[in-house]
Structure formats: structure tokens, C-alpha cells
Design an enzyme around this catalytic site. Structure first.
Site: not given
Ligand code: FRU
Length: 497
Positions: A43, A46, A172, A300
């Protein structure tokens, strides 16, 4: 660094071994992309920590090395000298400390973040996440002398929780340097609106909160993930990935940054890409001064037909962010991608009357991965009809992906309703400015399609899962004539990252 983290090193080695085990088998799988970046297996989501450090491009990414679904987050890692050919490096970060790991809890990990060069060191600033803990999200620092092996800082977490009035979603971090001071924005929310608290530091370890650099006005989602605030020419831009926003997944704003007040003031905002499969876009400035963007080429809310093959998720092609003299933003593929071009086919002077369709793949040279550039002149004063392409079409016409310009609405449309295996089938649209000529470009890969206008202002990115033998390519019109001035196509080399 105050401690060498043996626990971390052990986890990194295990994860690296697990993920690189199956790479050869995966390279032959049906939907494996030829030139887009994917992990060796398992998997990804980001992109993280994009940077050129000591001449080398680094791409880190959210990664679960032990399965095809999201799980305890690691940072995968790859390096490149040209943004096209990537070398898989050992996993960079594995969740090992109590601010990012808890025995038996699967919702933990080293969440998204960014990278900076600090002298000789490559530093990663990321979010430690432990679901159920309070606070559940904190910011952490890791650094490396060789750019490959990372050590977590002994003072972690460097920011132990959100400022008082922000929600517990606090993740993030994006870090950059301005006039000798480090700045960081973090994705969060305040009073139910997306917001980005701003911090500053002289040493990457001790951070001072400066207030919210910007917060939403109630129409831009209730949480902003993956913020990216950066200078470009004499302006600043802010990218956000808003959650629960009716229309839009990735916004880019142009504006001005006041570093004294710690405020970003946007003057314009637009969607970066109107496709289904574009999220968590991040940028970096390379050593030649280009601002380059890469995004997760999925989302997602989607199925991943590649899970049965042992992998999920990929990155878009790298796109350069450009601000023109009218302060308009566009995105163009980095020229390094031209190095992938192999066989060239060329057609010109094709006149289509209403309802006509012409085969553009007569030589059958175009298979699953190619680039196409096309210029079409539309009849004067024509205000209805469609002109476009059928891509990856089966010979019986039942399977195909449509890319067309709708003269009535002035929209570029990508229709994946009949593209192949189930995913978020549907119609993506983006407004384009066309006077009399439509200049279209696209990058096709085995299971993806990135379409954009040649000026780089309008983009649509979608994953598609057609049968590998369906390679038909036709140009067609409906209820209008059209004149195709020229079509250039190139087959693209297999890089198989
Ligand atoms: C965005 C996110 C981020 C987080 C990450 C977790 O796609 O939800 O906010 O850090 O993915 O995998």
C-alpha cells in the site's frame, strides 16, 4: 541526535525486506504501471518529503509494507537523478516510539510530512499518530547524514500537540526556510473550518506558535490535510487537501505571505485537477529553481483492482507549477518525461464531418502507455456538439474511455463509465478556455490517464482498468465538424519503477 534508535533500525530492516521481496513478480502483473512511480509492493498513499538534496531527488511516501490496505504508516523512500527513473531505497521511517506506535493498535504511524536540507543533513518532519491517545497527533523530527538511514530526534515530539483552539486533527507539517528562519504549517481545523497553524524555529527542534496563517470561511471543508505553503516568484501559494468539501479535493491559492504577522492572504483559488484520482499534492523547489508537484494518483473513496496483484496506489507524473504574468497558475509535465518517448507517429490534416470517427492507431503501435498531443480547430460560431477521443477501446466498442470537448458547456470531459474493471466510474469535467482551437495533451499508462490542455491550466487525472488487449484509439465528432490539424503520439518506455 541524542539517541541511536536500535528499535527503529530493526523495524526499518524488517519492513524493507517485506516490501522488496515480491517486486519481480509484481512487475509482470496486469495493471502494473510502466512509468508512474509505485512502491515495490503493498500500500501507498501521499507523497511525503519531496526534495532535491545534494543533487539527488528524494521521494518519500506513506506506506504500509505488510499489505495492500492502509495500515500502521511507514515512510517508503526512493531516489532519482531525473524524476523519471526511481531507485527504491530502504524504508525510511517505521513507527517505533510511543508518540507513533502502540502495541495492538493498528491506527498508528509516521504520518505525512516534509523534508528539508539542514546543512549536510537531510531532515524529515512528520506527524506521529496514535488513534485513541490524547493528543493523538504530534510533530516529530528525524535526520540523516547519508540521506538513507534516519535517526529520530531524542527531543521528539518537537511539537507535543495542537495549539489550544485547534482540533485534535493536527498533521502533515510542511517546513521551509525564509530569511534564515524555519517556518512550519500544519493541517488542522478551528471552529469546524479547515485551518493551518503556523510555527517558527531557529533550529528545527524548538518551535514557537504564531497563530493561524489562514483558516477557511465555512465553504472550504472542515479540515485541511497536507498543506503546502511556498514562495513562487514574488507571490506565495498555498495548496490544501480539504476534507468534507462538496466540490474539490485539492485547492491551490495564490496570495501574499506576511511573515511578521504570520498571515497568508489569498487573492485567487482554483482546483488543481478535476479528476477522481488526485489527492495530497505536494511540491518542492529543485536546485534549478523549478517548483515541482507530485500527488497521490488515487483517493480514499475508491476501489483498488490492483489489490489482487499485491499493490495499491501510485504517484502522478511530476508537474512543474508555473505562475504567469496574469497571476494564473498552470502545471506542465517536467521535460524529463520526454526521455521516455520511443516510437513517434504523426497524423495531420484530418477533416471530420459530424458523426465521423477515424482510427488513429492504424499502425497498432500504441498499446498501453503513450503520450498524445493533438490540435483541433473547431468551426466558427459552432456552439454545440462534441469532439474527442475514444481511448483504450475494445474492437466491439463496448469498452472505452472518452475524452471530449463539449462545445455547448465549454468543458473538457473524461468519461470512465465504460473504461473497464470497476472503480469510481463516472464523468469528470473541467472548464477550459477555447477560442477556435483546442490543444489537448495526455499521458496514458497501463491503468491511468492524465489529460490536460496544452496551456497546463486544466487537468483531469483518473485511474482506469481496461483489458490489456483493448488499445483502440479513435478521434470522433458528434453534431459538429472538426479539423484535426495534427496528432503526435509517442509510445513510452517501460521504466517499471
Ligand atoms: C492524507 C492523509 C494525511 C495523513 C495520511 C495518513 O491522505 O490522511 O492527512 O497524514 O494520509 O496516511
Amino acid at each position: 541526535m541524542t539517541i541511536i534508535n536500535q528499535k527503529h533500525d530493526k523495524k526499518v530492516n524488517e519492513a524493507t525486506h517485506a516490501v522488496q521481496n515480491q517486486i519481480e513478480d509484481l512487475r509482470e502483473s496486469q495493471y502494473r504501471l510502466h512509468y508512474h512511480f509505485t512502491a515495490p509492493s503493498s500500500w501507498i498513499n501521499d507523497p511525503n518529503g519531496l526534495i532535491q538534496h545534494k543533487g539527488v531527488y528524494h521521494l518519500f511516501y506513506q506506506h504500509y509494507p505488510y499489505g495492500v490496505d492502509w495500515g500502521p504508516m511507514h515512510w517508503g523512500h526512493a531516489t532519482s537523478s531525473d524524476l523519471v527513473h526511481w531507485k527504491h531505497e530502504p524504508v525510511a521511517l517505521a513507527p517505533s516510539e510511543d508518540y507513533e506506535y502502540e502495541e495492538g493498535n493498528s491506527e498508528v504511524g509516521c504520518f505525512s510530512g516534509s523534508a528539508v536540507s539542514n546543512g549536510d543533513e537531510l531532515c524529515l518532519i512528520y506527524t506521529g499518530h496514535v488513534e485513541g491517545k490524547s493528543p493523538k497527533e504530534v510533530q516529530a523530527l528525524a535526520s540523516s547524514k547519508d540521506g538513507i538511514h534516519f535517526t529520530k530526534h531524542g527531543k521528539n515530539p518537537i511539537i507535543a500537540g495542537p495549539p489550544a483552539d485547534f482540533s485534535e486533527d493536527f498533521r502533515d507539517p510542511k517546513v521551509w526556510k525564509h530569511d534564515g528562519t524555519w517556518y512550519m504549517v500544519v493541517g488542522s481545523s478551528r471552529n469546524g473550518n479547515g485551518a493551518i497553524p503556523l510555527f517558527r524555529s531557529s533550529n528545527l527542534v524548538d518551535w514557537t506558535y504564531m497563530g493561524a496563517a489562514l483558516e477557511g470561511d465555512g465553504t472550504q471543508g472542515d479540515m485541511w490535510e497536507c498543506p503546502d505553503l511556498f514562495p513562487i516568484d514574488d507571490k506565495h501559494m498555498l495548496i490544501i487537501s480539504p476534507m468534507n468539501m462538496e466540490e474539490g479535493k485539492n485547492k491551490i491559492m495564490v496570495g501574499d505571505m506576511d511573515y511578521e504577522e504570520g498571515k497568508f492572504s489569498p487573492v485567487s483559488v482554483k482546483e488543481i485537477d478535476d479528476g477522481f484520482d488526485f489527492y495530497a499534492a505536494q511540491t518542492f523547489e529543485d536546485e534549478s529553481g523549478r517548483r515541482i508537484m507530485i500527488a497521490w494518483m488515487d483517493t480514499w473513496e475508491t476501489e483498488f483492482p490492483t489489490k489482487t496483484e499485491g499493490w495499491s496506489g501510485a504517484m502522478t507524473i511530476p508537474r512543474q507549477v508555473i505562475l504567469d504574468e496574469n497571476q494564473e497558475v498552470s502545471f506542465l509535465p517536467v521535460p524529463e518525461l520526454e526521455g521516455l518517448r520511443e516510437h513517434h507517429y504523426f497524423e495531420d490534416n484530418l477533416r471530420l464531418s459530424s458523426g465521423e470517427s477515424l482510427d488513429l492507431n492504424k499502425h497498432r503501435g500504441l498499446e498501453q502507455s503513450y503520450e498524445l498531443n493533438m490540435e483541433i480547430t473547431l468551426p466558427e460560431n459552432q456552439t454545440s456538439g462534441r469532439v474527442g477521443l475514444e481511448l483504450r477501446a475494445s474492437s466491439d466498442g463496448n469498452e472505452k474511455t472518452l475524452v471530449y470537448y463539449d462545445l455547448m458547456t465549454g468543458e473538457l470531459v473524461v468519461d470512465t463509465t465504460h473504461s473497464g474493471k470497476e472503480t469510481h466510474r463516472g464523468v469528470s469535467k473541467t472548464k477550459v478556455e477555447v477560442e477556435d482551437k483546442l490543444s489537448l495533451r495526455l499521458f496514458m499508462d497501463v491503468s491511468s490517464l492524465e489529460v490536460f490542455t496544452a496551456d497546463g491550466k486544466s487537468w483531469i487525472t483518473n485511474r482506469i482498468y481496461p483489458d490489456s488487449s483493448h488499445t483502440g484509439l479513435n478521434v470522433y465528432t458528434e453534431e459538429t465538424d472538426a479539423y484535426v490539424e495534427k496528432v503526435d503520439t509517442w509510445t513510452l518506455k517501460k521504466v517499471l519503477n
